[in-house]
Design an enzyme around this catalytic site. Structure first.
Site, short mmCIF file in Angstrom:
data_model
loop_
_atom_site.label_atom_id
_atom_site.label_comp_id
_atom_site.label_asym_id
_atom_site.label_seq_id
_atom_site.Cartn_x
_atom_site.Cartn_y
_atom_site.Cartn_z
N ARG A 106 0.88 -1.19 0.00
CA ARG A 106 0.00 0.00 0.00
C ARG A 106 0.90 1.22 0.00
NH1 ARG A 106 -5.41 1.33 3.40
NH2 ARG A 106 -6.10 -0.08 1.75
N HIS A 133 -6.92 0.42 -6.83
CA HIS A 133 -7.19 -0.41 -5.63
C HIS A 133 -7.82 -1.72 -6.11
CE1 HIS A 133 -7.60 -1.43 -1.56
NE2 HIS A 133 -8.48 -0.56 -1.13
N GLN A 136 -9.76 -4.20 -3.79
CA GLN A 136 -11.09 -3.70 -3.46
C GLN A 136 -12.07 -4.06 -4.58
OE1 GLN A 136 -12.03 -1.84 -0.54
NE2 GLN A 136 -13.99 -2.50 -1.35
N ASP A 228 -17.45 6.70 -2.18
CA ASP A 228 -16.22 6.61 -1.38
C ASP A 228 -15.99 8.02 -0.81
OD1 ASP A 228 -13.69 5.98 -0.34
OD2 ASP A 228 -12.68 6.01 -2.28
N CYS A 267 -16.46 1.30 -0.13
CA CYS A 267 -15.25 0.50 0.20
C CYS A 267 -14.91 0.59 1.68
CB CYS A 267 -14.08 0.97 -0.66
SG CYS A 267 -13.74 2.73 -0.48
N ARG A 295 -13.30 -8.84 1.08
CA ARG A 295 -11.89 -8.51 0.81
C ARG A 295 -11.04 -9.75 1.04
NH1 ARG A 295 -9.91 -3.38 1.00
NH2 ARG A 295 -8.02 -4.49 0.34
N1 CP Z 1 -11.25 -0.36 1.91
C1 CP Z 1 -10.02 -0.36 2.42
O1 CP Z 1 -9.01 -0.54 1.69
O2 CP Z 1 -9.97 -0.20 3.76
P1 CP Z 1 -8.66 0.00 4.65
O3 CP Z 1 -8.09 1.34 4.31
O4 CP Z 1 -9.16 -0.09 6.07
O5 CP Z 1 -7.70 -1.10 4.33
N1 NVA Z 2 -10.07 6.51 -1.96
C1 NVA Z 2 -9.72 6.11 -0.62
C2 NVA Z 2 -9.94 4.65 -0.43
C3 NVA Z 2 -9.66 4.11 0.94
C4 NVA Z 2 -9.86 2.64 1.05
C5 NVA Z 2 -8.28 6.48 -0.34
O1 NVA Z 2 -7.43 6.29 -1.20
O2 NVA Z 2 -8.01 6.99 0.76
#
Ligand code: CP
Ligand code: NVA
Length: 323
Positions: A106, A133, A136, A228, A267, A295
């Protein structure tokens, strides 16, 4: 067969099988099926997960999922490792490949996960970057297929920012030939290269893919409405961004335009009161926690698929999921 998962269209060829595998495996595991409970394609393998940003769902679902597949999860938080301080992404990839069977990452810049993959001899899964992502999207489409097994005439609709989650969702809907509408305020459109890839998939399947600046128009007759946060991780400095999203909140009024049996997806984490109301989040038609659970099952399928030791297709044959 894909080597890495940077964006969801990396697995376009086998996407439907990956989702069906996850759906069937989840059912078997929950009914205490002995074969599913003893399916260990990651046996003797450590899987490392690097996080430059916080996470609840991704971290827990990877740790538990890796464990259930017989592997050993190793969570590597940015502040505890050399990456970004005294070591490059490429050197980190080379070192980690000597120990690990797969790496999840990440990160902020999508270029970083691409560089990690380019220098890794083991599969790399993007666990969220500023552009994509994919894990997701796999969970999202698994959830859509669970709730709409007969997906003909299904319409999925996004309301919000043209962000990482939208990118993989639109690609994934295009890949499955599901009609897709997306509404965004002017200036917050999704990336042109992603839209073009998603439209190519939709054209191939003869499905629709349409962008709007008016949320009510996009939502009209939709079966699934997805939003989101308006301000993503890393954008906290963009203080004025919120006001550009006036009128884009998913609330009961907006949902009057949707199909009467609409489902709501997010998400998570959700900023209740901003992009969505409590009433929608807590509505009986909200399937956000199914998404969160999925997930894990979707990522288990993706990991078993990407490590490519024959176990995924053997299990698929046994479940009757065509490989
Ligand atoms: N949806 C998602 O990726 O959640 P987190 O940021 O908690 O991993
Ligand atoms: N768009 C959001 C998704 C979090 C799971 C971000 O990148 O923060």
């Amino acid at each position: 067969m894909a080597e890495h998962l940077l964006a969801i269209d990396d697995v376009a060829e086998d996407f439907e099988d990956i989702l069906n595998w996850a759906i069937e495996f989840k059912k078997m595991w929950k009914s205490d099926d002995e074969i599913a409970r003893n399916f260990f394609p990651l046996a003797d393998m450590a899987v490392g997960s690097i996080y430059e940003k916080p996470s609840t769902r991704t971290r827990v679902s990877f740790e538990v999922g890796i464990n259930r597949l017989g592997g050993y999860p190793l969570t590597l938080l940015k502040n505890d490792i050399q990456l970004g301080k005294s070591e490059t992404v490429a050197d980190t990839a080379n070192v980690l490949s000597r120990f690990l069977g797969a790496i999840t990452y990440r990160c902020f810049a999508h270029a970083d996960v691409a560089e990690l993959a380019a220098n890794s001899s083991v599969p790399v899964l993007n666990a969220l970057s500023d552009k994509h992502h994919p894990c997701q999207a796999a969970a999202d489409l698994m959830t859509v297929l669970e709730h709409f097994p007969n997906r003909s005439e299904l319409k999925v609709c996004w309301v919000g920012d043209g962000n990482n989650v939208l990118h993989d969702l639109m690609l994934a809907c295009g890949m499955l030939g599901i009609d897709f509408a997306y509404a965004y305020p002017e200036g917050y459109e999704p990336a042109a290269d992603v839209v073009s890839r998603a439209e190519d998939f939709a054209d191939h399947h003869g499905s629709k893919m349409q962008g709007y600046n008016d949320p009510a128009k996009a939502v009209t007759d939709s079966n699934v409405i997805y939003t989101d946060v308006f301000v993503s991780m890393g954008e906290e400095g963009l203080k004025d961004k919120m006001s550009d999203f006036d009128g884009f909140q998913v609330n009961m009024k907006l949902l009057e335009n949707a199909d009467e049996n609409w489902k709501f997806m997010h998400c998570l984490p959700a900023h209740r009161g901003d992009e969505v109301t409590d009433e929608v989040m807590d509505h009986k038609n909200s399937i956000v926690f199914d998404q969160a659970e999925n997930r894990m099952w979707a990522q288990m399928s993706l990991m078993a698929y990407l490590v490519d030791n024959g176990a995924w297709s053997a299990m698929g044959d046994m479940m009757g999921v065509g490989m």
